[in-house]
Design a protein around this motif. Structure first.
Motif, PDB file in Angstrom:
ATOM      1  N   GLN A   1       0.830  -1.202   0.000  1.00  0.00           N
ATOM      2  CA  GLN A   1       0.000   0.000   0.000  1.00  0.00           C
ATOM      3  C   GLN A   1       0.865   1.253   0.000  1.00  0.00           C
ATOM      4  OE1 GLN A   1      -2.857  -0.400   3.217  1.00  0.00           O
ATOM      5  NE2 GLN A   1      -4.174  -1.524   1.793  1.00  0.00           N
TER       6      GLN A   1
ATOM      7  N   SER B   1      -1.803   5.564 -10.522  1.00  0.00           N
ATOM      8  CA  SER B   1      -2.615   4.511  -9.914  1.00  0.00           C
ATOM      9  C   SER B   1      -2.691   3.277 -10.801  1.00  0.00           C
ATOM     10  CB  SER B   1      -4.035   5.015  -9.660  1.00  0.00           C
ATOM     11  OG  SER B   1      -4.033   6.009  -8.669  1.00  0.00           O
TER      12      SER B   1
ATOM     13  N   ALA C   1      -1.120  -0.303  -9.933  1.00  0.00           N
ATOM     14  CA  ALA C   1      -2.065  -1.406  -9.715  1.00  0.00           C
ATOM     15  C   ALA C   1      -1.626  -2.631 -10.511  1.00  0.00           C
ATOM     16  CB  ALA C   1      -3.482  -0.994 -10.097  1.00  0.00           C
TER      17      ALA C   1
ATOM     18  N   ILE D   1      -2.780   2.186  -4.414  1.00  0.00           N
ATOM     19  CA  ILE D   1      -2.789   3.545  -3.869  1.00  0.00           C
ATOM     20  C   ILE D   1      -3.996   3.615  -2.934  1.00  0.00           C
ATOM     21  CG2 ILE D   1      -3.031   6.010  -4.379  1.00  0.00           C
ATOM     22  CD1 ILE D   1      -0.538   5.154  -5.621  1.00  0.00           C
ATOM     23  N   VAL D   2      -3.764   3.824  -1.642  1.00  0.00           N
ATOM     24  CA  VAL D   2      -4.885   3.790  -0.701  1.00  0.00           C
ATOM     25  C   VAL D   2      -5.420   5.171  -0.364  1.00  0.00           C
ATOM     26  CG1 VAL D   2      -4.401   1.551   0.335  1.00  0.00           C
ATOM     27  CG2 VAL D   2      -3.242   3.603   1.203  1.00  0.00           C
ATOM     28  N   ARG D   3      -4.622   6.193  -0.633  1.00  0.00           N
ATOM     29  CA  ARG D   3      -5.116   7.549  -0.431  1.00  0.00           C
ATOM     30  C   ARG D   3      -4.308   8.494  -1.306  1.00  0.00           C
ATOM     31  NH1 ARG D   3      -6.405  11.465   4.715  1.00  0.00           N
ATOM     32  NH2 ARG D   3      -7.123   9.594   5.743  1.00  0.00           N
ATOM     33  N   ARG D   4      -4.984   9.526  -1.762  1.00  0.00           N
ATOM     34  CA  ARG D   4      -4.316  10.517  -2.596  1.00  0.00           C
ATOM     35  C   ARG D   4      -4.585  11.873  -1.968  1.00  0.00           C
ATOM     36  NH1 ARG D   4      -6.573   9.529  -7.988  1.00  0.00           N
ATOM     37  NH2 ARG D   4      -7.879  11.362  -8.043  1.00  0.00           N
ATOM     38  N   THR D   5      -3.559  12.682  -1.861  1.00  0.00           N
ATOM     39  CA  THR D   5      -3.714  14.008  -1.257  1.00  0.00           C
ATOM     40  C   THR D   5      -3.134  15.045  -2.212  1.00  0.00           C
ATOM     41  OG1 THR D   5      -3.437  13.002   0.918  1.00  0.00           O
ATOM     42  CG2 THR D   5      -3.225  15.396   0.790  1.00  0.00           C
ATOM     43  N   THR D   6      -3.808  16.160  -2.348  1.00  0.00           N
ATOM     44  CA  THR D   6      -3.270  17.255  -3.152  1.00  0.00           C
ATOM     45  C   THR D   6      -3.098  18.472  -2.264  1.00  0.00           C
ATOM     46  OG1 THR D   6      -4.451  16.410  -5.073  1.00  0.00           O
ATOM     47  CG2 THR D   6      -3.612  18.670  -5.214  1.00  0.00           C
ATOM     48  N   VAL D   7      -1.897  19.036  -2.277  1.00  0.00           N
ATOM     49  CA  VAL D   7      -1.647  20.261  -1.508  1.00  0.00           C
ATOM     50  C   VAL D   7      -0.984  21.280  -2.428  1.00  0.00           C
ATOM     51  CG1 VAL D   7      -1.466  19.182   0.770  1.00  0.00           C
ATOM     52  CG2 VAL D   7       0.554  19.333  -0.689  1.00  0.00           C
TER      53      VAL D   7
ATOM     54  N   LYS E   1       2.554  22.840   4.341  1.00  0.00           N
ATOM     55  CA  LYS E   1       1.461  21.941   3.961  1.00  0.00           C
ATOM     56  C   LYS E   1       1.978  20.669   3.297  1.00  0.00           C
ATOM     57  CE  LYS E   1      -2.065  25.234   4.364  1.00  0.00           C
ATOM     58  NZ  LYS E   1      -2.928  26.257   3.796  1.00  0.00           N
TER      59      LYS E   1
ATOM     60  N   SER F   1       3.341  18.484   6.225  1.00  0.00           N
ATOM     61  CA  SER F   1       2.379  17.776   7.087  1.00  0.00           C
ATOM     62  C   SER F   1       1.656  16.681   6.304  1.00  0.00           C
ATOM     63  CB  SER F   1       1.406  18.746   7.776  1.00  0.00           C
ATOM     64  OG  SER F   1       0.807  19.592   6.856  1.00  0.00           O
ATOM     65  N   ALA F   2       1.378  16.906   5.023  1.00  0.00           N
ATOM     66  CA  ALA F   2       0.738  15.842   4.242  1.00  0.00           C
ATOM     67  C   ALA F   2       1.643  14.622   4.143  1.00  0.00           C
ATOM     68  CB  ALA F   2       0.382  16.364   2.850  1.00  0.00           C
TER      69      ALA F   2
ATOM     70  N   GLU G   1       1.909  12.776   7.651  1.00  0.00           N
ATOM     71  CA  GLU G   1       0.705  11.971   7.938  1.00  0.00           C
ATOM     72  C   GLU G   1       0.656  10.693   7.087  1.00  0.00           C
ATOM     73  OE1 GLU G   1      -1.501  16.233   8.382  1.00  0.00           O
ATOM     74  OE2 GLU G   1      -2.432  14.754   7.061  1.00  0.00           O
TER      75      GLU G   1
ATOM     76  N   ARG H   1       0.753   6.590   8.148  1.00  0.00           N
ATOM     77  CA  ARG H   1      -0.266   5.598   7.797  1.00  0.00           C
ATOM     78  C   ARG H   1       0.306   4.402   7.052  1.00  0.00           C
ATOM     79  NH1 ARG H   1      -3.760  10.357   6.992  1.00  0.00           N
ATOM     80  NH2 ARG H   1      -2.687  10.558   5.005  1.00  0.00           N
TER      81      ARG H   1
ATOM     82  N   LEU I   1      -9.432   6.193  -7.138  1.00  0.00           N
ATOM     83  CA  LEU I   1      -8.161   5.726  -6.578  1.00  0.00           C
ATOM     84  C   LEU I   1      -7.457   4.749  -7.509  1.00  0.00           C
ATOM     85  CD1 LEU I   1      -8.191   4.958  -2.779  1.00  0.00           C
ATOM     86  CD2 LEU I   1      -6.997   6.737  -4.013  1.00  0.00           C
ATOM     87  N   LEU I   2      -8.266   3.929  -8.194  1.00  0.00           N
ATOM     88  CA  LEU I   2      -7.688   2.950  -9.116  1.00  0.00           C
ATOM     89  C   LEU I   2      -7.191   3.623 -10.384  1.00  0.00           C
ATOM     90  CD1 LEU I   2     -10.258   0.008  -8.818  1.00  0.00           C
ATOM     91  CD2 LEU I   2      -7.852  -0.086  -8.178  1.00  0.00           C
TER      92      LEU I   2
ATOM     93  N   ARG J   1      -6.835  21.795   0.610  1.00  0.00           N
ATOM     94  CA  ARG J   1      -6.334  20.435   0.492  1.00  0.00           C
ATOM     95  C   ARG J   1      -7.418  19.577  -0.145  1.00  0.00           C
ATOM     96  NH1 ARG J   1      -3.433  16.020   4.415  1.00  0.00           N
ATOM     97  NH2 ARG J   1      -2.330  17.790   5.281  1.00  0.00           N
ATOM     98  N   ARG J   2      -6.965  18.599  -0.924  1.00  0.00           N
ATOM     99  CA  ARG J   2      -7.898  17.682  -1.551  1.00  0.00           C
ATOM    100  C   ARG J   2      -7.450  16.273  -1.214  1.00  0.00           C
ATOM    101  NH1 ARG J   2      -7.670  19.272  -7.247  1.00  0.00           N
ATOM    102  NH2 ARG J   2      -6.523  17.474  -7.985  1.00  0.00           N
ATOM    103  N   THR J   3      -8.382  15.434  -0.833  1.00  0.00           N
ATOM    104  CA  THR J   3      -8.051  14.063  -0.476  1.00  0.00           C
ATOM    105  C   THR J   3      -8.957  13.124  -1.255  1.00  0.00           C
ATOM    106  OG1 THR J   3      -7.529  14.825   1.761  1.00  0.00           O
ATOM    107  CG2 THR J   3      -7.813  12.454   1.469  1.00  0.00           C
ATOM    108  N   THR J   4      -8.386  12.035  -1.737  1.00  0.00           N
ATOM    109  CA  THR J   4      -9.198  11.030  -2.406  1.00  0.00           C
ATOM    110  C   THR J   4      -9.070   9.714  -1.651  1.00  0.00           C
ATOM    111  OG1 THR J   4      -8.761  12.080  -4.526  1.00  0.00           O
ATOM    112  CG2 THR J   4      -9.641   9.847  -4.595  1.00  0.00           C
TER     113      THR J   4
END
Lengths: 421, 421
Positions: A2, A26, A30, A36-42, A48, A51-52, A55, A59, B13-14, B38-41
């Motif tokens: 992951q 992704s 795959a 990919i279990v989470r995607r973050t955009t900053v 910022k 911290s992204a 975190e 995880r 996510l995929l 911030r954007r999270t998927t």
């Protein structure tokens, strides 16, 4: 395995750039069994970004970042992430001289600003990821517990290259022994609405919940090309996942065969061209409302030139008459969007281009031009091969969607005409 | 006002769905002075949805989620978020009967499963956001401290409608008095490379860092349409931001005027059509390597029919000869991708369609077909209006990009021909 993905950039957050990189990463991962279990955009702010990343590391311990590496982006990503790992930045002479060279070639008459050298600093103990498609190198940073961050550029071509050439091999080498993958299979259909497919399949088509096939999620994905049916297997060994997906696609195909034109990334234009090629037939198009889109779809397929001769974009009625031989009195009598005109357009282009198959599209794409009798979205399509057919479609959406659906419907009519005779 | 965005869905996510919703939401909110920070998927898993929402609430107290609301998505979002707010789910009769109706119309011969009624449950004390474009309603949930989550659908048309009609008014009403906005202005250029524009502008073109204009970030955004120059003002009152952006765009325009065709979302095809319209001229196209793309670009503009007559897609050389009157011996002698053939294609289509302006494109889109003399990416374009011109281009990228750049270059040649005479 992951992994979390962090995409960096004000342009992304402001919505000026659509994050196509994320989807590419992704799908590529795959295929290698990495989820990919989470995607973050900053945005481009060191605090910022840090911290992204912190975190995400907490995880999963495995993070890929894109963007914030180039010379114009103030190079915020590297120092922010180095700090998390407690590493100092140090100058890399190779990178420094490459950056200076680039600057001098862009601004030959300016002095090279010494501050630019900070862009050539990389975190101590980092591995440099080679960039064969641009200047900004990537960085692989890892701590003694095996937690890692891979920083790659945001420019799509550079990102794709570095992902395939540098990041994927590194990830693969550490995920050996891990067996479970995320695998999807798609059956592509067209010419049938989502609700009609749902009714055709009925509830729990793949099997009762809890059974092997029934526990695979089945997604209905309607789009302008038609409805895609996607089955996904998660957390299974690759061989088992492949077997299940194959079984599910076969089962779906048996029920919707009349509408299914291909699997996974299949393009209907490519399917039609292949069919024409195997039959030794040549194709020509006559387009009104699609204005060239049908030709564009066909010629987007490499190698189309041995099957596709060309076409007439008959946007104005005079062109329909002069370049395609449509009878002016039929346009007057039945209208430009009519069975009669569609038929004459298809036979006209077939004859004038000496093609075996002619296909025509005439419709009302809107937003203006609709009437109660002939509303926006009305499209007549004709295929003239061994015989001549015409069909009326009423399609939905805005101007762009109506044109896309019309082009897809025209390709589908050719596919069916070739399948039947 | 600062808001976080959470987009929910395994498909996202995929990487099977590109997150276009996120960009739309960001741009729409930015226009109202709301900044997505911030954007999270996350995927369709209640635990992951809940932790992403909880973290976002802790940071900003204001969250929008998209997706995970529809009847086929197992309705995961609402209960997961209700739990964070300590609310129980309770049945909404109105929603329940709408869902049942929908089911019965899709599966008229099946029994309605009682478990489906759970989909009609909404958190206690929630406000329902009306969905005028689909079935799944949205939810606005707020606690006594004023922290809120707006849950809207993931289907783009439903999302866009609910954002504009329900969410934006609610946000605006609570951000009154807040003054600062995020505002961007874009100057669109074409026909000049990013490095050439950078050199033309030189460093700190807008002003020294620290000055009013000089502190606005200037982004170079190269794409197949050309290089966009984007200036962004953040955290200023609207009037001041507007004034600064306007000033910056004017300053940029003064330096790159020869290449600038419009601002913000300007489409070169629309610019060219407008110019033709104002001059009372009619246009026709002759396309080889673009295969219809140029016509498609032009006809994607609503109302193009009063200026655009049509065109010939002359993919095969026989079509160039028969439908456009290109001399077969010139194709033989100079090749289909040559100045001579481009000129004859443009004048041929102009004459045969009785147009005032004819434009032609012939090139090698690849991946095959290149030679040392005529490599992939070589494109000849000709415009025949009051006089005839032809120009050679060497463009980069893959097959799709080469075709897109060729179509854009053809439009730009028409624009310049019309500007000069």
């Amino acid at each position: 395995m992951q992994v979390e993905l962090i995409t960096i950039g004000d342009e992304l957050l402001l919505g000026f750039t659509i994050d196509t990189n994320a989807a590419h990463i992704s799908r590529t991962l795959a295929g290698a069994g990495v989820e990919i279990v989470r995607r973050t955009t900053v945005g481009d702010e060191p605090g910022k970004i840090a911290s992204a990343v912190r975190e995400a590391l907490d995880r999963t311990g495995a993070v890929i970042t894109t963007g914030g590496l180039g010379p114009t982006s103030d190079d915020l990503t590297k120092p922010a992430i180095a700090k998390i790992f407690g590493r100092r930045m140090k100058l890399d002479e190779g990178i420094a001289s490459a950056l200076e060279q680039r600057w001098r070639s862009r601004f030959p008459n300016s002095n090279y600003p010494a501050t630019n050298r900070t862009q050539a600093e990389i975190p101590e103990g980092a591995r440099i990821l080679t960039n064969r498609h641009g200047t900004a190198p990537g960085i692989w940073l890892e701590d003694e517990k095996g937690r890692w961050v891979a920083m790659i550029p945001g420019v799509p071509r550079e990102m794709r290259g570095m992902l395939a050439e540098e990041v994927l091999p590194a990830i693969k080498s550490r995920s050996e022994g891990t067996e479970s993958v995320v695998l999807s299979g798609t059956l592509r259909t067209t010419g049938i609405a989502e609700s009609a497919i749902a009714e055709l399949l009925g509830p729990n088509f793949l099997g009762e919940p809890g059974t092997e096939l029934g526990s695979l999620p089945l997604a209905f994905l309607p789009g302008v090309a038609g409805v895609d049916l996607r089955v996904t297997a998660k957390g299974l060994p690759r061989a088992q996942a492949e077997k299940l997906i194959k079984k599910a696609i076969l089962k779906l195909r048996s029920r919707v065969s009349a509408y299914a034109y291909g699997e996974d990334d299949a393009d209907l234009a490519a399917v039609v061209l292949e069919k024409l090629r195997s039959l030794g037939l040549k194709l020509a198009v006559a387009e009104s409302c699609t204005g060239g889109m049908l030709g564009e779809r066909i010629t987007s397929v490499p190698g189309s030139s041995d099957v596709f001769l060309g076409g007439i974009i008959a946007y104005h009625n005079d062109v329909k008459v002069k370049a395609l031989g449509v009878r002016a009195e039929d346009i007057e009598r039945y209208g430009a969007v009519s069975e009669q005109v569609a038929l004459q357009m298809a036979s006209g282009v077939r004859e004038r281009m000496a093609a075996d198959v002619g296909v025509s599209v005439t419709g009302i794409a809107g937003p203006g031009g609709g009437t109660p009798d002939k509303p926006v979205g009305l499209v007549w399509i004709s295929v003239h091969g061994s015989d001549a057919k015409a069909r009326r479609f009423q399609v939905g959406g805005d101007r762009a969607e109506i044109r896309q659906r019309a082009a897809q419907a025209a390709l589908e009519m050719v596919r069916r005409a070739l399948s039947n005779g």
